[in-house]
Motif scaffolding. Structure first.
Motif, mmCIF file in Angstrom:
data_model
loop_
_atom_site.group_PDB
_atom_site.id
_atom_site.type_symbol
_atom_site.label_atom_id
_atom_site.label_comp_id
_atom_site.label_asym_id
_atom_site.label_seq_id
_atom_site.Cartn_x
_atom_site.Cartn_y
_atom_site.Cartn_z
ATOM 1 N N ASN A 62 0.809 -1.207 0.000
ATOM 2 C CA ASN A 62 0.000 0.000 0.000
ATOM 3 C C ASN A 62 0.845 1.261 0.000
ATOM 4 O OD1 ASN A 62 -2.222 -1.642 0.078
ATOM 5 N ND2 ASN A 62 -2.617 -1.372 2.261
ATOM 6 N N LYS A 63 2.074 1.159 0.502
ATOM 7 C CA LYS A 63 2.965 2.319 0.509
ATOM 8 C C LYS A 63 3.486 2.629 -0.885
ATOM 9 C CE LYS A 63 5.798 5.492 2.088
ATOM 10 N NZ LYS A 63 5.298 6.794 2.552
ATOM 11 N N ILE A 64 3.908 1.603 -1.627
ATOM 12 C CA ILE A 64 4.519 1.859 -2.935
ATOM 13 C C ILE A 64 3.493 1.866 -4.071
ATOM 14 C CG2 ILE A 64 6.702 0.848 -2.172
ATOM 15 C CD1 ILE A 64 6.034 -1.636 -3.815
ATOM 16 N N GLN A 65 2.321 1.273 -3.877
ATOM 17 C CA GLN A 65 1.266 1.258 -4.891
ATOM 18 C C GLN A 65 1.792 0.794 -6.252
ATOM 19 O OE1 GLN A 65 -2.177 2.095 -4.624
ATOM 20 N NE2 GLN A 65 -1.725 1.878 -2.435
ATOM 21 N N PRO A 66 2.033 -0.518 -6.424
ATOM 22 C CA PRO A 66 2.626 -1.001 -7.686
ATOM 23 C C PRO A 66 1.832 -0.644 -8.935
ATOM 24 C CG PRO A 66 2.668 -2.718 -6.009
ATOM 25 C CD PRO A 66 1.840 -1.609 -5.460
ATOM 26 N N SER A 67 0.505 -0.631 -8.847
ATOM 27 C CA SER A 67 -0.283 -0.284 -10.038
ATOM 28 C C SER A 67 -0.062 1.171 -10.437
ATOM 29 C CB SER A 67 -1.767 -0.536 -9.773
ATOM 30 O OG SER A 67 -2.271 0.337 -8.774
ATOM 31 N N PRO B 270 10.473 9.544 -11.855
ATOM 32 C CA PRO B 270 11.751 8.925 -11.447
ATOM 33 C C PRO B 270 11.678 7.405 -11.496
ATOM 34 C CG PRO B 270 10.553 9.720 -9.530
ATOM 35 C CD PRO B 270 9.790 10.185 -10.730
ATOM 36 N N LEU B 271 12.811 6.800 -11.776
ATOM 37 C CA LEU B 271 12.894 5.339 -11.823
ATOM 38 C C LEU B 271 13.091 4.716 -10.441
ATOM 39 C CD1 LEU B 271 15.031 4.872 -15.059
ATOM 40 C CD2 LEU B 271 12.658 4.192 -14.740
ATOM 41 N N PRO B 272 13.939 5.269 -9.556
ATOM 42 C CA PRO B 272 14.157 4.632 -8.241
ATOM 43 C C PRO B 272 12.926 4.749 -7.344
ATOM 44 C CG PRO B 272 15.937 6.166 -8.795
ATOM 45 C CD PRO B 272 14.829 6.424 -9.751
ATOM 46 N N LEU B 273 12.892 3.906 -6.330
ATOM 47 C CA LEU B 273 11.814 3.938 -5.342
ATOM 48 C C LEU B 273 12.217 4.689 -4.075
ATOM 49 C CD1 LEU B 273 10.336 0.328 -5.521
ATOM 50 C CD2 LEU B 273 9.432 2.409 -6.537
ATOM 51 N N LEU B 274 13.438 4.486 -3.624
ATOM 52 C CA LEU B 274 13.883 5.053 -2.352
ATOM 53 C C LEU B 274 14.317 6.500 -2.538
ATOM 54 C CD1 LEU B 274 15.977 2.054 -0.989
ATOM 55 C CD2 LEU B 274 13.599 2.630 -0.494
ATOM 56 N N GLY B 275 13.724 7.365 -1.747
ATOM 57 C CA GLY B 275 14.167 8.750 -1.724
ATOM 58 C C GLY B 275 13.468 9.667 -2.696
ATOM 59 N N VAL B 276 13.244 9.234 -3.926
ATOM 60 C CA VAL B 276 12.688 10.123 -4.955
ATOM 61 C C VAL B 276 11.339 9.642 -5.480
ATOM 62 C CG1 VAL B 276 14.950 10.948 -5.694
ATOM 63 C CG2 VAL B 276 13.998 8.897 -6.734
ATOM 64 N N MET B 277 10.767 8.621 -4.889
ATOM 65 C CA MET B 277 9.477 8.121 -5.360
ATOM 66 C C MET B 277 8.402 9.191 -5.184
ATOM 67 S SD MET B 277 7.381 4.716 -4.122
ATOM 68 C CE MET B 277 7.024 5.388 -2.490
ATOM 69 N N LEU B 278 7.522 9.295 -6.152
ATOM 70 C CA LEU B 278 6.440 10.262 -6.065
ATOM 71 C C LEU B 278 5.523 9.927 -4.889
ATOM 72 C CD1 LEU B 278 5.388 10.659 -9.821
ATOM 73 C CD2 LEU B 278 6.926 12.105 -8.487
ATOM 74 N N GLU B 279 4.995 10.974 -4.251
ATOM 75 C CA GLU B 279 4.090 10.788 -3.131
ATOM 76 C C GLU B 279 2.801 10.127 -3.613
ATOM 77 O OE1 GLU B 279 2.517 10.466 0.386
ATOM 78 O OE2 GLU B 279 4.523 11.323 0.124
ATOM 79 N N LYS B 280 2.457 8.993 -3.002
ATOM 80 C CA LYS B 280 1.285 8.240 -3.448
ATOM 81 C C LYS B 280 -0.009 8.726 -2.799
ATOM 82 C CE LYS B 280 3.624 5.696 -6.184
ATOM 83 N NZ LYS B 280 4.816 6.542 -6.168
ATOM 84 N N PHE B 281 0.097 9.434 -1.679
ATOM 85 C CA PHE B 281 -1.090 9.969 -1.011
ATOM 86 C C PHE B 281 -0.858 11.445 -0.688
ATOM 87 C CE2 PHE B 281 -0.765 5.450 0.046
ATOM 88 C CZ PHE B 281 -1.991 4.980 -0.408
ATOM 89 N N ALA C 209 -8.602 -3.717 -8.654
ATOM 90 C CA ALA C 209 -9.207 -2.646 -9.456
ATOM 91 C C ALA C 209 -8.220 -1.535 -9.775
ATOM 92 C CB ALA C 209 -10.410 -2.067 -8.715
ATOM 93 N N GLN C 210 -7.007 -1.599 -9.220
ATOM 94 C CA GLN C 210 -5.931 -0.648 -9.495
ATOM 95 C C GLN C 210 -6.391 0.791 -9.276
ATOM 96 O OE1 GLN C 210 -4.279 -1.457 -13.370
ATOM 97 N NE2 GLN C 210 -3.510 -3.450 -12.758
ATOM 98 N N VAL C 211 -6.835 1.051 -8.042
ATOM 99 C CA VAL C 211 -7.306 2.391 -7.701
ATOM 100 C C VAL C 211 -6.162 3.399 -7.776
ATOM 101 C CG1 VAL C 211 -8.475 3.767 -5.939
ATOM 102 C CG2 VAL C 211 -9.076 1.368 -6.231
ATOM 103 N N GLY C 212 -4.960 2.996 -7.354
ATOM 104 C CA GLY C 212 -3.811 3.888 -7.456
ATOM 105 C C GLY C 212 -3.502 4.260 -8.896
#
Length: 420
Positions: free
Chosen positions: A167-172, A221-232, A345-348
């Protein structure tokens, strides 16, 4: 006898020519000097005249293919600054093509994350709920009860942790970001290729291409750590993947470069419709998708945690032992439903799609406004056609909706875009 020797010499000389690629061979044959062996006297064959003619043809072919491949040579008067601009554009083009592949591959990978994690977490949750239900049917104190309780509790705890990460990274949503990035990098790749094909690129084209590449890298951005877009995010804002547009100055005359007062009025009306209808609608839908995603992201781990607590008390002699079994089974089952609704349902992904659509309309607004007040603007007729194509309308439909917006003070029932 002499003609046989000449024929043999021609045959052997033809096979001594260097092999060229298919592309270069076609170009070379078309542009070869017309040298026919039948027009060469016999005494010239004996003195080596034919060898000289073939050598000249070979040299001409080499120069022609080199010019076709590189466009500029050191003998060309435009070699230097123009050649360096082309080399820079080709370097940027190679980097853009590489980014297209990177975003495509990583997007596929993150889409697989969503499918695999969804299936795995649902399987773990349902297995825990099943074990909790079986344990509640066995008499208290029996040997299998303790083992089933421990397994069920551990499965629910594992599902809770995995759900928190998912739920933190939201893969969809991550997969949708990479799909958008791949599409936009492909669009930039085509723009650079068009600039090169039209000819005479400048340093300004190189700088604009560089800025667009860097803006896309920052937006997706491609990386997840540090530069990932805010999902919420706390505030819903349109996605921005383009650099700030530099304006060269105020337009001095409305009647220039295909523009006139009527076209400017039409474009201003289109901007109002885009701002009040299309962009606002997708921001509203994005806000609803974000609220739903937040609620589901909290509910899933909460239900699995409650199921873990309930399963740990199954079969205990304490009061409420039967309720513990119900809690373990029901909360575990509901957690699977919530997880399926959120990630199946890929809400993200839907939130990111709405945010990206709002960004598209914001980009159109800025592009139109820039052409209205910038002294270095595109041709008016060409720009009007581009706007109509981007909105999925014909030129007459675009003018009709602009006229309707002007007559109603910017308030229209119809959206500007017919694509989405």
């Amino acid at each position: 006898m002499a003609s046989l020797q000449a024929s043999s010499f021609l045959h052997s000389s033809a096979y001594s020519l260097p092999r060229l690629s298919r592309k270069r061979t076609i170009t070379s044959i078309r542009d070869l000097p017309k040298t026919r062996a039948s027009n060469i006297p016999l005494h010239d064959l004996q003195t080596g005249r034919l060898a000289e003619e073939l050598e000249k043809a070979r040299s001409y072919t080499s120069l022609k293919t080199t010019f076709v491949d590189k466009k500029y040579t050191k003998n060309d008067e435009n070699y230097g600054s123009d050649s360096m601009v082309l080399e820079k554009l080709y370097a940027i083009l190679e980097a853009v093509a590489d980014r297209v592949e990177m975003h495509k591959n990583i997007g596929d990978q993150r889409d697989n994350w969503n499918s695999l994690l969804l299936t795995s977490i649902n399987a773990i949750t349902l297995a825990g709920a099943t074990m909790s239900g079986i344990a509640s049917t066995i008499a208290a104190g029996a040997a299998p009860v303790g083992a089933l309780k421990i397994c069920s509790t551990l499965l629910f705890i594992a599902a809770t942790g995995m759900l928190c990460i998912m739920n933190k990274i939201q893969p969809s949503q991550l997969a949708e970001e990479q799909r958008n990035a791949a599409r936009l990098f492909k669009q930039l790749q085509k723009e650079i290729e068009t600039t090169i094909a039209i000819g005479e690129p400048t340093d300004r084209d190189v700088n604009e291409a560089m800025q667009k590449v860097l803006a896309l890298d920052k937006a997706y951005p491609l990386p997840l750590l540090g530069v990932m877009l805010e999902k919420f995010p706390s505030n819903i804002e349109p996605a921005v993947w383009w650099p700030q547009q530099q304006r060269s100055g105020q337009v001095t005359s409305a009647h220039c470069n295909g523009w006139n007062a009527k076209l400017e009025k039409e474009m201003r009306s289109i901007v109002e419709v885009l701002r009040r209808k299309d962009k606002e609608e997708y921001l509203r839908l994005g806000g609803k998708a974000l609220k739903l995603n937040k609620m589901l992201a909290v509910s899933g781990p909460l239900l699995t945690a409650l199921a873990a607590i309930g399963s740990s008390f199954v079969g205990s002699p304490m009061p409420g032992g039967s309720w513990a079994a119900i809690l373990g089974v029901v909360a575990g089952s509901l957690a699977s439903v919530v997880n399926t609704l959120e990630h199946g349902a890929q809400v993200g992904m839907q939130f990111e799609m709405y945010r990206g659509n709002a960004g598209f309309f914001k980009l159109m607004e800025e592009s139109i406004e820039s052409n209205l007040i910038d002294n270095r603007r595109e041709n008016g007729e060409l720009f009007e056609m581009k706007v109509a194509l981007q909105l999925g309308r014909s030129l007459s439909e675009l003018r009709d909706i602009a006229s309707s917006s002007s007559n109603r003070g910017g308030e229209v029932d119809e959206f500007a875009s017919k694509l989405f």
